[in-house]
Write a protein that holds these residues in place. Structure first.
Motif, PDB file in Angstrom:
ATOM      1  N   MET A  18      -6.298 -16.544   5.664  1.00 52.17           N
ATOM      2  CA  MET A  18      -5.458 -17.573   5.052  1.00 52.17           C
ATOM      3  C   MET A  18      -4.783 -18.439   6.122  1.00 52.17           C
ATOM      4  O   MET A  18      -4.626 -19.640   5.952  1.00 52.17           O
ATOM      5  CB  MET A  18      -4.402 -16.916   4.163  1.00 52.17           C
ATOM      6  N   ARG A  19      -4.402 -17.802   7.254  1.00 51.76           N
ATOM      7  CA  ARG A  19      -3.745 -18.550   8.322  1.00 51.76           C
ATOM      8  C   ARG A  19      -4.691 -19.587   8.920  1.00 51.76           C
ATOM      9  O   ARG A  19      -4.296 -20.722   9.198  1.00 51.76           O
ATOM     10  CB  ARG A  19      -3.269 -17.582   9.405  1.00 51.76           C
ATOM     11  N   ASN A  20      -5.964 -19.205   9.113  1.00 43.85           N
ATOM     12  CA  ASN A  20      -6.945 -20.141   9.661  1.00 43.85           C
ATOM     13  C   ASN A  20      -7.194 -21.306   8.705  1.00 43.85           C
ATOM     14  O   ASN A  20      -7.293 -22.456   9.127  1.00 43.85           O
ATOM     15  CB  ASN A  20      -8.269 -19.413   9.935  1.00 43.85           C
ATOM     16  N   PHE A  21      -7.292 -20.970   7.419  1.00 45.33           N
ATOM     17  CA  PHE A  21      -7.496 -22.017   6.416  1.00 45.33           C
ATOM     18  C   PHE A  21      -6.340 -23.000   6.432  1.00 45.33           C
ATOM     19  O   PHE A  21      -6.556 -24.226   6.422  1.00 45.33           O
ATOM     20  CB  PHE A  21      -7.635 -21.389   5.029  1.00 45.33           C
ATOM     21  N   TYR A  22      -5.127 -22.492   6.463  1.00 46.59           N
ATOM     22  CA  TYR A  22      -3.957 -23.365   6.431  1.00 46.59           C
ATOM     23  C   TYR A  22      -3.881 -24.238   7.673  1.00 46.59           C
ATOM     24  O   TYR A  22      -3.514 -25.420   7.594  1.00 46.59           O
ATOM     25  CB  TYR A  22      -2.673 -22.537   6.303  1.00 46.59           C
ATOM     26  N   ALA A  23      -4.232 -23.673   8.833  1.00 48.71           N
ATOM     27  CA  ALA A  23      -4.195 -24.446  10.074  1.00 48.71           C
ATOM     28  C   ALA A  23      -5.183 -25.608  10.024  1.00 48.71           C
ATOM     29  O   ALA A  23      -4.858 -26.734  10.438  1.00 48.71           O
ATOM     30  CB  ALA A  23      -4.524 -23.540  11.263  1.00 48.71           C
ATOM     31  N   ILE A  24      -6.372 -25.366   9.506  1.00 54.77           N
ATOM     32  CA  ILE A  24      -7.373 -26.426   9.390  1.00 54.77           C
ATOM     33  C   ILE A  24      -6.951 -27.449   8.349  1.00 54.77           C
ATOM     34  O   ILE A  24      -7.065 -28.653   8.558  1.00 54.77           O
ATOM     35  CB  ILE A  24      -8.743 -25.827   9.037  1.00 54.77           C
ATOM     36  N   PHE A  25      -6.427 -26.950   7.228  1.00 57.84           N
ATOM     37  CA  PHE A  25      -5.949 -27.848   6.166  1.00 57.84           C
ATOM     38  C   PHE A  25      -4.850 -28.769   6.697  1.00 57.84           C
ATOM     39  O   PHE A  25      -4.881 -29.990   6.477  1.00 57.84           O
ATOM     40  CB  PHE A  25      -5.417 -27.017   4.995  1.00 57.84           C
ATOM     41  N   LYS A  26      -3.893 -28.195   7.400  1.00 52.78           N
ATOM     42  CA  LYS A  26      -2.770 -28.975   7.930  1.00 52.78           C
ATOM     43  C   LYS A  26      -3.255 -30.021   8.926  1.00 52.78           C
ATOM     44  O   LYS A  26      -2.828 -31.178   8.893  1.00 52.78           O
ATOM     45  CB  LYS A  26      -1.751 -28.030   8.581  1.00 52.78           C
ATOM     46  N   PRO A  60     -12.084 -18.546  16.351  1.00 52.44           N
ATOM     47  CA  PRO A  60     -12.185 -17.365  15.463  1.00 52.44           C
ATOM     48  C   PRO A  60     -11.907 -17.709  14.000  1.00 52.44           C
ATOM     49  O   PRO A  60     -10.942 -17.229  13.399  1.00 52.44           O
ATOM     50  CB  PRO A  60     -11.131 -16.416  16.031  1.00 52.44           C
ATOM     51  N   VAL A  61     -12.748 -18.559  13.435  1.00 51.22           N
ATOM     52  CA  VAL A  61     -12.614 -18.937  12.030  1.00 51.22           C
ATOM     53  C   VAL A  61     -13.960 -18.779  11.356  1.00 51.22           C
ATOM     54  O   VAL A  61     -15.011 -18.891  11.988  1.00 51.22           O
ATOM     55  CB  VAL A  61     -12.119 -20.393  11.869  1.00 51.22           C
ATOM     56  N   ARG A  62     -13.928 -18.495  10.072  1.00 48.57           N
ATOM     57  CA  ARG A  62     -15.161 -18.393   9.303  1.00 48.57           C
ATOM     58  C   ARG A  62     -15.575 -19.774   8.817  1.00 48.57           C
ATOM     59  O   ARG A  62     -14.739 -20.647   8.615  1.00 48.57           O
ATOM     60  CB  ARG A  62     -14.959 -17.457   8.104  1.00 48.57           C
ATOM     61  N   GLU A  63     -16.866 -19.919   8.584  1.00 50.41           N
ATOM     62  CA  GLU A  63     -17.382 -21.226   8.149  1.00 50.41           C
ATOM     63  C   GLU A  63     -16.741 -21.680   6.841  1.00 50.41           C
ATOM     64  O   GLU A  63     -16.393 -22.859   6.682  1.00 50.41           O
ATOM     65  CB  GLU A  63     -18.899 -21.162   7.995  1.00 50.41           C
ATOM     66  N   GLY A 111     -10.856 -25.818   4.166  1.00 50.03           N
ATOM     67  CA  GLY A 111      -9.727 -26.528   4.756  1.00 50.03           C
ATOM     68  C   GLY A 111      -9.919 -28.032   4.705  1.00 50.03           C
ATOM     69  O   GLY A 111      -9.013 -28.784   4.340  1.00 50.03           O
ATOM     70  N   LYS A 112     -11.122 -28.481   5.057  1.00 54.01           N
ATOM     71  CA  LYS A 112     -11.426 -29.902   5.018  1.00 54.01           C
ATOM     72  C   LYS A 112     -11.446 -30.422   3.578  1.00 54.01           C
ATOM     73  O   LYS A 112     -10.949 -31.526   3.297  1.00 54.01           O
ATOM     74  CB  LYS A 112     -12.772 -30.177   5.699  1.00 54.01           C
ATOM     75  N   PHE A 113     -12.027 -29.638   2.677  1.00 47.40           N
ATOM     76  CA  PHE A 113     -12.111 -30.082   1.284  1.00 47.40           C
ATOM     77  C   PHE A 113     -10.734 -30.235   0.660  1.00 47.40           C
ATOM     78  O   PHE A 113     -10.426 -31.273   0.053  1.00 47.40           O
ATOM     79  CB  PHE A 113     -12.944 -29.103   0.466  1.00 47.40           C
TER      80      PHE A 113
END
Length: 238
Positions: free
Chosen positions: A1-9, A87-90, A96-98
């Motif tokens: 969730m942290r990786n997703f949020y970082a990419i989203f932000k 270290p993020v999953r595809e 995150g981009k979507f």
């Protein structure tokens, strides 16, 4: 969730780091309001049906303009390889981009709400179709975004991504139109009708939220996001 949020932000903030986001929002609001109001005062009806009727066509150009850079720019600048070594999953990168682009689109659409207040002040519009149409706009926009993001992953040229996205979305819009169904084989007519992006939007816009329409849009979004994830996993980046 942290990786997703970082990419989203990161992706969401990137829209506002350049003037292009403000230009998109301004053009969208000016164009949609002008197209609607020029008909609204002539019709004499307190209805927003015409406003939402323009949305599939405005989004046809607006959404690909949002998505064309999401992967193409990464590949062109050479940051794609760096991103994939983190270290993020595809699926986290894709989601995150979507969702960053979806929130940008949702913000843009929300800024049209003063138009609802104006129509309500001038008449007594039916709230059901308005709520349903806003829901339909967001679902349709999500499907457009998923298609555009996937196509952006196929090329590093933003113009190509923009044009191919428009062609793909346009094909999925008109596939259920009478002009297409008239010349299609009979056994394909139900398939073409179901695949039409515009047909499901029109259904929700009448104020009736059918589970079939929700399933369709979520399936379209999920399918193209899945293709995007698979594209990353295969590592076929040129």
């Amino acid at each position: 969730m942290r990786n997703f949020y970082a990419i989203f932000k990161k992706e969401f903030k990137s829209y506002f780091n350049l003037p292009i986001a403000y230009i998109f929002i301004t053009v969208f609001l000016v164009l949609s309001n002008w197209l609607f109001l020029r008909i609204f005062f002539l019709s004499g009806q307190a209805s927003m049906r015409n406003f939402f009727g323009f949305m599939p066509w405005i989004f046809l150009f607006f959404v690909p303009a949002i998505t064309m850079r999401l992967w193409s720019e990464e590949k062109k600048l050479g940051t794609m390889e760096i991103l994939m070594t983190l270290p993020v999953r595809e699926y986290q990168v894709v989601l995150g981009k979507f969702f960053a682009s979806f929130c940008f689109l949702m913000l843009t659409v929300a800024l049209s709400f003063p138009l609802v207040i104006t129509v309500a002040a001038l008449g007594d519009p039916d709230g059901g179709p308005i709520i349903g149409s806003y829901l339909g706009v967001l679902l349709m926009g999500g499907a457009y975004l998923a298609i555009g993001i996937f196509i952006s992953s196929l090329t590093e040229n933003q113009i190509i991504a923009f044009i191919v996205s428009i062609v793909t979305i346009f094909a999925l819009m008109i596939i259920g139109q009478d002009i297409v169904l008239f010349s299609a084989p009979k056994f394909l007519i139900p398939v073409f009708s179901y695949l039409s992006l515009a047909a499901h939007f029109d259904s929700i816009g009448r104020g009736v939220v059918d589970s079939r329409d929700l399933i369709y849009y979520f399936s379209m979004i999920g399918f193209f996001l899945y293709l995007n994830v698979r594209k990353l996993e295969t590592g076929k980046w040129k």
